[in-house]
Design a protein around this motif. Sequence first.
Motif, PDB file in Angstrom:
ATOM      1  N   ASN B   8       0.836  -1.203   0.000  1.00 36.42           N
ATOM      2  CA  ASN B   8       0.000   0.000   0.000  1.00 36.42           C
ATOM      3  C   ASN B   8       0.873   1.256   0.000  1.00 36.42           C
ATOM      4  O   ASN B   8       2.057   1.198   0.353  1.00 36.42           O
ATOM      5  CB  ASN B   8      -0.951  -0.005   1.198  1.00 36.42           C
ATOM      6  CG  ASN B   8      -0.229   0.145   2.512  1.00 36.42           C
ATOM      7  OD1 ASN B   8       0.198   1.230   2.894  1.00 36.42           O
ATOM      8  ND2 ASN B   8      -0.052  -0.963   3.233  1.00 36.42           N
ATOM      9  N   ASP B   9       0.271   2.352  -0.394  1.00 31.96           N
ATOM     10  CA  ASP B   9       0.966   3.642  -0.463  1.00 31.96           C
ATOM     11  C   ASP B   9       0.398   4.622   0.568  1.00 31.96           C
ATOM     12  O   ASP B   9       0.419   5.838   0.341  1.00 31.96           O
ATOM     13  CB  ASP B   9       0.834   4.236  -1.874  1.00 31.96           C
ATOM     14  CG  ASP B   9       1.723   3.516  -2.880  1.00 31.96           C
ATOM     15  OD1 ASP B   9       2.802   3.052  -2.465  1.00 31.96           O
ATOM     16  OD2 ASP B   9       1.328   3.406  -4.048  1.00 31.96           O
ATOM     17  N   ILE B  10      -0.097   4.105   1.653  1.00 29.26           N
ATOM     18  CA  ILE B  10      -0.746   4.984   2.644  1.00 29.26           C
ATOM     19  C   ILE B  10       0.236   6.027   3.189  1.00 29.26           C
ATOM     20  O   ILE B  10      -0.108   7.198   3.328  1.00 29.26           O
ATOM     21  CB  ILE B  10      -1.350   4.151   3.791  1.00 29.26           C
ATOM     22  CG1 ILE B  10      -2.458   3.254   3.250  1.00 29.26           C
ATOM     23  CG2 ILE B  10      -1.896   5.050   4.895  1.00 29.26           C
ATOM     24  CD1 ILE B  10      -3.022   2.278   4.249  1.00 29.26           C
ATOM     25  N   ARG B  11       1.467   5.594   3.449  1.00 23.80           N
ATOM     26  CA  ARG B  11       2.448   6.524   4.015  1.00 23.80           C
ATOM     27  C   ARG B  11       2.677   7.718   3.067  1.00 23.80           C
ATOM     28  O   ARG B  11       2.676   8.871   3.490  1.00 23.80           O
ATOM     29  CB  ARG B  11       3.766   5.790   4.287  1.00 23.80           C
ATOM     30  CG  ARG B  11       4.749   6.588   5.126  1.00 23.80           C
ATOM     31  CD  ARG B  11       5.979   5.762   5.398  1.00 23.80           C
ATOM     32  NE  ARG B  11       5.621   4.515   6.077  1.00 23.80           N
ATOM     33  CZ  ARG B  11       6.187   4.086   7.184  1.00 23.80           C
ATOM     34  NH1 ARG B  11       7.135   4.777   7.744  1.00 23.80           N
ATOM     35  NH2 ARG B  11       5.810   2.955   7.742  1.00 23.80           N
ATOM     36  N   ILE B  39      -1.256  -1.574   9.257  1.00 29.51           N
ATOM     37  CA  ILE B  39      -1.608  -1.691   7.825  1.00 29.51           C
ATOM     38  C   ILE B  39      -0.435  -1.195   6.970  1.00 29.51           C
ATOM     39  O   ILE B  39      -0.032  -1.835   5.997  1.00 29.51           O
ATOM     40  CB  ILE B  39      -2.889  -0.889   7.503  1.00 29.51           C
ATOM     41  CG1 ILE B  39      -4.102  -1.492   8.223  1.00 29.51           C
ATOM     42  CG2 ILE B  39      -3.147  -0.861   5.997  1.00 29.51           C
ATOM     43  CD1 ILE B  39      -5.350  -0.615   8.174  1.00 29.51           C
ATOM     44  N   GLU B  40       0.124  -0.047   7.348  1.00 26.79           N
ATOM     45  CA  GLU B  40       1.247   0.523   6.579  1.00 26.79           C
ATOM     46  C   GLU B  40       2.431  -0.427   6.518  1.00 26.79           C
ATOM     47  O   GLU B  40       3.106  -0.535   5.497  1.00 26.79           O
ATOM     48  CB  GLU B  40       1.701   1.837   7.223  1.00 26.79           C
ATOM     49  CG  GLU B  40       0.816   3.022   6.901  1.00 26.79           C
ATOM     50  CD  GLU B  40       1.410   4.343   7.393  1.00 26.79           C
ATOM     51  OE1 GLU B  40       0.719   5.352   7.271  1.00 26.79           O
ATOM     52  OE2 GLU B  40       2.556   4.353   7.896  1.00 26.79           O
ATOM     53  N   ARG B  53     -12.667   3.011   3.155  1.00 23.38           N
ATOM     54  CA  ARG B  53     -12.700   4.258   3.936  1.00 23.38           C
ATOM     55  C   ARG B  53     -11.372   5.009   3.817  1.00 23.38           C
ATOM     56  O   ARG B  53     -11.341   6.236   3.723  1.00 23.38           O
ATOM     57  CB  ARG B  53     -13.002   3.961   5.408  1.00 23.38           C
ATOM     58  CG  ARG B  53     -14.457   3.619   5.673  1.00 23.38           C
ATOM     59  CD  ARG B  53     -14.716   3.416   7.162  1.00 23.38           C
ATOM     60  NE  ARG B  53     -16.057   2.953   7.394  1.00 23.38           N
ATOM     61  CZ  ARG B  53     -17.129   3.748   7.441  1.00 23.38           C
ATOM     62  NH1 ARG B  53     -16.985   5.047   7.273  1.00 23.38           N
ATOM     63  NH2 ARG B  53     -18.327   3.244   7.640  1.00 23.38           N
ATOM     64  N   ILE B  54     -10.253   4.253   3.830  1.00 23.91           N
ATOM     65  CA  ILE B  54      -8.942   4.887   3.690  1.00 23.91           C
ATOM     66  C   ILE B  54      -8.843   5.559   2.319  1.00 23.91           C
ATOM     67  O   ILE B  54      -8.419   6.716   2.201  1.00 23.91           O
ATOM     68  CB  ILE B  54      -7.812   3.840   3.879  1.00 23.91           C
ATOM     69  CG1 ILE B  54      -7.759   3.374   5.342  1.00 23.91           C
ATOM     70  CG2 ILE B  54      -6.458   4.426   3.473  1.00 23.91           C
ATOM     71  CD1 ILE B  54      -6.854   2.190   5.587  1.00 23.91           C
ATOM     72  N   ALA B  55      -9.250   4.828   1.285  1.00 26.39           N
ATOM     73  CA  ALA B  55      -9.193   5.387  -0.077  1.00 26.39           C
ATOM     74  C   ALA B  55     -10.052   6.642  -0.186  1.00 26.39           C
ATOM     75  O   ALA B  55      -9.666   7.622  -0.827  1.00 26.39           O
ATOM     76  CB  ALA B  55      -9.639   4.325  -1.085  1.00 26.39           C
ATOM     77  N   PHE B  66      -4.019   0.531  -2.541  1.00 22.54           N
ATOM     78  CA  PHE B  66      -3.551  -0.855  -2.338  1.00 22.54           C
ATOM     79  C   PHE B  66      -3.235  -1.480  -3.693  1.00 22.54           C
ATOM     80  O   PHE B  66      -4.044  -1.390  -4.622  1.00 22.54           O
ATOM     81  CB  PHE B  66      -4.636  -1.689  -1.641  1.00 22.54           C
ATOM     82  CG  PHE B  66      -4.949  -1.219  -0.252  1.00 22.54           C
ATOM     83  CD1 PHE B  66      -4.205  -1.642   0.841  1.00 22.54           C
ATOM     84  CD2 PHE B  66      -5.995  -0.327  -0.037  1.00 22.54           C
ATOM     85  CE1 PHE B  66      -4.495  -1.201   2.110  1.00 22.54           C
ATOM     86  CE2 PHE B  66      -6.296   0.120   1.242  1.00 22.54           C
ATOM     87  CZ  PHE B  66      -5.540  -0.316   2.312  1.00 22.54           C
ATOM     88  N   GLN B  67      -2.073  -2.113  -3.798  1.00 24.33           N
ATOM     89  CA  GLN B  67      -1.673  -2.762  -5.047  1.00 24.33           C
ATOM     90  C   GLN B  67      -1.415  -4.241  -4.791  1.00 24.33           C
ATOM     91  O   GLN B  67      -0.649  -4.585  -3.890  1.00 24.33           O
ATOM     92  CB  GLN B  67      -0.403  -2.122  -5.628  1.00 24.33           C
ATOM     93  CG  GLN B  67      -0.535  -0.649  -5.970  1.00 24.33           C
ATOM     94  CD  GLN B  67      -0.244   0.254  -4.783  1.00 24.33           C
ATOM     95  OE1 GLN B  67       0.622  -0.068  -3.975  1.00 24.33           O
ATOM     96  NE2 GLN B  67      -0.947   1.361  -4.666  1.00 24.33           N
ATOM     97  N   TRP B  68      -2.062  -5.075  -5.591  1.00 30.76           N
ATOM     98  CA  TRP B  68      -1.847  -6.517  -5.489  1.00 30.76           C
ATOM     99  C   TRP B  68      -0.423  -6.841  -5.934  1.00 30.76           C
ATOM    100  O   TRP B  68       0.043  -6.361  -6.959  1.00 30.76           O
ATOM    101  CB  TRP B  68      -2.856  -7.271  -6.373  1.00 30.76           C
ATOM    102  CG  TRP B  68      -2.743  -8.753  -6.188  1.00 30.76           C
ATOM    103  CD1 TRP B  68      -2.062  -9.630  -6.970  1.00 30.76           C
ATOM    104  CD2 TRP B  68      -3.320  -9.517  -5.130  1.00 30.76           C
ATOM    105  NE1 TRP B  68      -2.175 -10.895  -6.469  1.00 30.76           N
ATOM    106  CE2 TRP B  68      -2.947 -10.859  -5.334  1.00 30.76           C
ATOM    107  CE3 TRP B  68      -4.116  -9.201  -4.018  1.00 30.76           C
ATOM    108  CZ2 TRP B  68      -3.332 -11.881  -4.480  1.00 30.76           C
ATOM    109  CZ3 TRP B  68      -4.511 -10.224  -3.172  1.00 30.76           C
ATOM    110  CH2 TRP B  68      -4.119 -11.542  -3.404  1.00 30.76           C
ATOM    111  N   ASP B  69       0.260  -7.643  -5.136  1.00 28.95           N
ATOM    112  CA  ASP B  69       1.634  -8.021  -5.451  1.00 28.95           C
ATOM    113  C   ASP B  69       1.592  -9.296  -6.293  1.00 28.95           C
ATOM    114  O   ASP B  69       1.267 -10.371  -5.774  1.00 28.95           O
ATOM    115  CB  ASP B  69       2.396  -8.242  -4.136  1.00 28.95           C
ATOM    116  CG  ASP B  69       3.829  -8.640  -4.362  1.00 28.95           C
ATOM    117  OD1 ASP B  69       4.281  -8.595  -5.524  1.00 28.95           O
ATOM    118  OD2 ASP B  69       4.500  -9.001  -3.389  1.00 28.95           O
TER     119      ASP B  69
END
Lengths: 140, 73
Positions: B8-11, B39-40, B53-55, B66-69
């Motif tokens: 994820n790119d939350i940070r 989560i981060e 909700r985060i998005a 969120f990116q699927w690896d």
Amino acid sequence: MSFREKIHWVTLVTMILAFGWYFLVYPWRIVASPAGVMATAGMLVPVTIAIIVAMTVATAFLAIRSPREVHAREDERDRGIHMRGTHFGYYPLVVGIWINIFLIFWGIGQAEQLNLMIATLVVAEIVRIGTQLYLYRRGY
Amino acid sequence: MAKPPFSNDIRTLRFLAGEMTQGDLGDRVGVTRQTIAAIEQGKYSPSLEVAFRIARVFGKPLETVFQWDDAGD
């Protein structure tokens, strides 16, 4: 470390100390006699008081140090961690109960049954809280 | 614990959103600061509701956060 996690640590350490003292000091030579039941009752009183006092003092101390977190509601991760901990704690509880049932048929005394039940409860609680602490630290 | 098969790119998104703190994001999403941190770090897979909700807080589609690896397939 969150308020909840600190409370879990306090509970774990308090239980290990209180029941560690109980099982170390218990007069095992009279466990098969009726006096063993009285000894169990007499020792459970200070153990219970010690746990209540320690938990109250520690909770108050931690709440004063981080008042914002005290009112934080449990979120989905907390609930998931608690459910997993309870799930893992269930196994030693069931095993201990079954051992106790077989030993009752075997004819062990009341004080021995009592102590086995206490030990079962303590192990189940330690597994439950230990699992929760592990999941808080290592991820879930 | 096994890492979830997505990152994820939350940070980064928090930084771009005026250096939003984990606590602020947690308050807006309805979870604790510790849960956002987990989560981060890939230590916790959020529910679909929390992910959405985060998005929504960042005004981005889910797959931007969120990116699927593919290596995790």
